[in-house]
Design a protein around this motif. Structure first.
Motif, PDB file in Angstrom:
ATOM      1  N   SER A 110      13.129  -5.837   2.485  1.00 58.68           N
ATOM      2  CA  SER A 110      11.771  -6.086   2.960  1.00 58.68           C
ATOM      3  C   SER A 110      11.685  -7.418   3.703  1.00 58.68           C
ATOM      4  N   ARG A 111      10.983  -7.415   4.818  1.00 55.70           N
ATOM      5  CA  ARG A 111      10.620  -8.642   5.549  1.00 55.70           C
ATOM      6  C   ARG A 111      11.807  -9.607   5.635  1.00 55.70           C
ATOM      7  N   GLU A 112      12.930  -9.065   6.057  1.00 55.62           N
ATOM      8  CA  GLU A 112      14.187  -9.805   5.921  1.00 55.62           C
ATOM      9  C   GLU A 112      14.322 -11.008   6.833  1.00 55.62           C
ATOM     10  N   GLN A 159      -7.586  -1.130   6.921  1.00 54.46           N
ATOM     11  CA  GLN A 159      -6.734  -1.326   5.750  1.00 54.46           C
ATOM     12  C   GLN A 159      -6.020  -2.674   5.759  1.00 54.46           C
ATOM     13  N   ASP A 160      -6.227  -3.435   4.740  1.00 54.24           N
ATOM     14  CA  ASP A 160      -5.348  -4.522   4.324  1.00 54.24           C
ATOM     15  C   ASP A 160      -5.411  -5.834   5.122  1.00 54.24           C
ATOM     16  N   TYR A 161      -4.711  -6.832   4.519  1.00 55.05           N
ATOM     17  CA  TYR A 161      -4.826  -8.242   4.913  1.00 55.05           C
ATOM     18  C   TYR A 161      -4.353  -8.541   6.332  1.00 55.05           C
ATOM     19  N   ASN A 180      -1.946  -1.753   9.685  1.00 58.51           N
ATOM     20  CA  ASN A 180      -0.885  -2.412  10.443  1.00 58.51           C
ATOM     21  C   ASN A 180       0.167  -1.401  10.876  1.00 58.51           C
ATOM     22  N   ARG A 181       0.532  -0.499   9.954  1.00 53.87           N
ATOM     23  CA  ARG A 181       1.560   0.492  10.295  1.00 53.87           C
ATOM     24  C   ARG A 181       0.975   1.886  10.426  1.00 53.87           C
ATOM     25  N   LEU A 182       1.518   2.645  11.377  1.00 52.70           N
ATOM     26  CA  LEU A 182       1.202   4.073  11.448  1.00 52.70           C
ATOM     27  C   LEU A 182       1.876   4.773  10.258  1.00 52.70           C
ATOM     28  N   MET A 218       0.801  -1.189   0.000  1.00 54.98           N
ATOM     29  CA  MET A 218       0.000   0.000   0.000  1.00 54.98           C
ATOM     30  C   MET A 218       0.847   1.258   0.000  1.00 54.98           C
ATOM     31  N   ARG A 219       2.177   1.086   0.102  1.00 54.98           N
ATOM     32  CA  ARG A 219       2.971   2.293   0.300  1.00 54.98           C
ATOM     33  C   ARG A 219       3.763   2.721  -0.921  1.00 54.98           C
ATOM     34  N   ALA A 253       6.643   4.158  -1.811  1.00 55.09           N
ATOM     35  CA  ALA A 253       6.303   3.589  -0.568  1.00 55.09           C
ATOM     36  C   ALA A 253       7.432   2.920   0.095  1.00 55.09           C
ATOM     37  N   GLN A 254       7.402   1.600  -0.155  1.00 57.95           N
ATOM     38  CA  GLN A 254       8.361   0.726   0.488  1.00 57.95           C
ATOM     39  C   GLN A 254       9.757   1.121   0.052  1.00 57.95           C
ATOM     40  N   VAL A 255       9.836   1.835  -1.024  1.00 58.30           N
ATOM     41  CA  VAL A 255      11.111   2.058  -1.639  1.00 58.30           C
ATOM     42  C   VAL A 255      11.775   3.327  -1.111  1.00 58.30           C
TER      43      VAL A 255
HETATM   44  C1  G6P Z   1       2.217  -4.101   0.611  1.00 55.21           C
HETATM   45  C2  G6P Z   1       1.055  -4.234   1.563  1.00 55.21           C
HETATM   46  C3  G6P Z   1       1.136  -3.219   2.688  1.00 55.21           C
HETATM   47  C4  G6P Z   1       2.493  -3.224   3.335  1.00 55.21           C
HETATM   48  C5  G6P Z   1       3.581  -3.032   2.294  1.00 55.21           C
HETATM   49  C6  G6P Z   1       4.996  -3.084   2.878  1.00 55.21           C
HETATM   50  O1  G6P Z   1       2.106  -2.967  -0.170  1.00 55.21           O
HETATM   51  O2  G6P Z   1      -0.170  -4.124   0.884  1.00 55.21           O
HETATM   52  O3  G6P Z   1       0.127  -3.471   3.655  1.00 55.21           O
HETATM   53  O4  G6P Z   1       2.576  -2.227   4.317  1.00 55.21           O
HETATM   54  O5  G6P Z   1       3.461  -4.044   1.312  1.00 55.21           O
HETATM   55  O6  G6P Z   1       5.196  -4.249   3.595  1.00 55.21           O
HETATM   56  P1  G6P Z   1       5.541  -4.269   5.151  1.00 55.21           P
HETATM   57  O7  G6P Z   1       5.463  -5.705   5.523  1.00 55.21           O
HETATM   58  O8  G6P Z   1       6.932  -3.704   5.242  1.00 55.21           O
HETATM   59  O9  G6P Z   1       4.539  -3.409   5.865  1.00 55.21           O
END
Ligand code: G6P
Length: 490
Positions: A334-336, A161-163, A36-38, A1-2, A5-7
């Motif tokens: 990510s998710r290391e 938001q989200d799974y 899940n995240r702020l 969702m980010r 974002a994540q990058v």
């Molecule tokens: C995806 C998910 C998000 C998540 C993001 C980053 O885009 O839909 O909910 O926040 O990945 O993953 P992370 O596990 O670092 O929150």
């Protein structure tokens, strides 16, 4: 969702907002986002440092709504064991939910990212089913719901938001029928044939069916959910209009494709310093004729392997040459701690080493691989430096990187190679659409992108730009919230 974002790590810092409205003083809010995240990260190292806004579209879209409607955001700060009091940042009220080290392992790394994530992404990696993970998922979902319940004013709107938080809607519904409850799933929703593997399929569906409106990226995700809800969740009704429980309460499942803050990316792309930075990036790589770019979280859903395979074959076939074409691959960490992510990193880095070992010259590199996060400014400079953007996801809810690339190409140049398995393919129809499993087809599309005449590229890019200028992230959140108000007779 980010998004990027994540990058990207947004460097923007905003002065703390000390404004206290009536709602905030009472600690009750009319609008709550639960994720899940702020939407903030630590600005420096350690628990004493301040906060900066997280990169990505969701917060950009929701910050103004929260301002207007006296809202709060409930979420985890992203590190284990931190007990933090509610606080304000940049005019947003933030309510932290604490997770212990053990819960991060079982709920976040385990159930969310090693059970649900692979299950919802076409089982590209095998999902693991563990009862201890499920127990933690239930417990943590309950904690998020309780945090919301304590802060929701009478009749408040709650947007989950989200799974990671699929059980929250039903918990809220049961204890507070006065609330208006929306849920948005940012990732794909699998068909019943795959979803049915989940030992807790009924509970997850019942959790989601606590909502009034369940939003998805693609029409097919909404259909998949509706089929699952009827087959395994006890729902009735027709199509994506579901009916639940003895009172036959209506639950709608509908697509709301998410987008980006298009204007912000385009504005950055027009800044002279960022354009200069893009020139510098090209120059530092030896001014190759063509730069190809991949930007992804290092995730097995992104098809990075397939992309590298196609690139390596093009080099060995002699269809492209090192020095003329360079691939920049940004793979953000990510998710290391999750096994599949560790394995993937080893594999990707081994492959990059092999390609570069075989094809680099003393002057030029084939693949410039970067395992980093970058600020949004640097991401935009990379988008500007790249003649061809490669988005080869095997399955992706949306893929905002594809939209960001288009937003950055203000002058209408550049070619986008885009997987049909990414949600963005529904909106960016003028991209070179590919099936990443078809390596021969992917190679041909890469060659077509490299050689695309300016006029044809420009026509495609302009059409895609029109799409994302109209359909930006603000339009997305407004569409969802308006529809939620409508279906709950607001
Ligand atoms: C995806 C998910 C998000 C998540 C993001 C980053 O885009 O839909 O909910 O926040 O990945 O993953 P992370 O596990 O670092 O929150």
């Amino acid at each position: 969702m980010r998004g990027s974002a994540q990058v990207a790590q947004d460097t923007e810092r905003t002065a703390p907002d000390t404004k206290t409205t009536k709602g905030r003083a009472s600690g009750q809010y009319d609008f709550l986002v639960v994720a899940n995240r702020l939407p903030v990260d630590r600005a420096g190292d350690g628990p004493k440092s301040g906060w900066k806004r997280s990169p990505g579209g969701l917060v950009t879209a929701l910050a103004p709504v929260m301002e207007k409607s006296d809202g709060a955001w409930v979420g985890w700060v992203g590190s284990p064991g931190e007990e933090i009091e509610p606080f304000e940042h940049a005019g947003m009220a933030l309510v932290p939910v604490e997770l212990s080290t053990n819960e991060v392992e079982l709920y976040y790394e385990g159930f969310a990212n090693a059970t649900l994530w692979p299950l919802y992404h076409d089982v590209i990696a095998p999902p693991e089913f563990h009862r201890t993970w499920w127990d933690a998922y239930r417990r943590v979902n309950e904690r998020f719901a309780v945090a919301v319940l304590a802060r929701a004013a009478e009749g408040a709107t709650v947007w989950v938001q989200d799974y990671q938080l699929q059980l929250v809607p039903a918990i809220l519904r049961e204890r507070r029928p006065d609330l208006r409850i929306g849920f948005f799933n940012h990732i794909p929703f699998p068909p019943p044939e795959i979803f049915s593997q989940l030992p807790w399929r009924r509970q997850v569906l019942e959790g989601l069916l606590g909502s009034d409106l369940v939003g998805f990226q693609r029409p097919n995700d909404a259909l998949n959910f509706a089929r699952c809800a009827r087959r395994y969740g006890g729902a009735g009704g027709k199509g994506t209009h579901l009916l639940v429980g003895p009172e036959q309460r209506a639950v709608r499942a509908e697509p709301f494709p998410i987008s980006i803050d298009t204007a912000r990316i385009s504005d950055l792309a027009r800044q002279p310093e960022i354009r200069e930075r893009a020139r510098r990036i090209r120059h530092d790589l030896g001014d190759p004729k063509t730069i190809m770019l991949g930007v992804d979280r290092l995730d097995y859903t992104k098809g990075i392997r397939h992309r590298l395979k196609a690139f390596e074959e093009l080099l060995s076939d002699g269809r492209i040459q090192v020095g003329e074409v360079t691939l920049i691959q940004v793979a953000s960490p990510s998710r290391e701690r999750v096994e599949q992510y560790r394995l993937l990193r080893e594999e990707i880095e081994g492959t990059v080493g092999r390609i570069n070992g075989g094809f680099d010259t003393l002057q030029h590199t084939a693949v410039r691989y970067l395992h980093h996060n970058y600020p949004v400014e640097e991401m935009v400079a990379l988008y500007l430096a790249a003649d061809v953007m490669l988005v080869t996801a095997l399955r992706d809810g949306m893929n905002l990187v594809a939209k960001e690339y288009v937003a950055a190409r203000c002058d209408g140049t550049g070619a986008l190679v885009l997987s049909e398995f990414a949600g963005a393919a529904d909106q960016l129809k003028q991209a070179l659409l590919i099936n990443p499993h078809d390596i021969a087809g992917l190679k041909d599309a890469m060659v077509t992108a490299i050689g695309m005449p300016r006029g044809a590229a420009g026509r495609r890019m302009k059409a895609m730009r029109r799409q994302i200028i109209v359909h930006n992230v603000e339009e997305w959140s407004t569409a969802f919230l308006d529809r939620l108000a409508e279906v709950t007779h607001g």
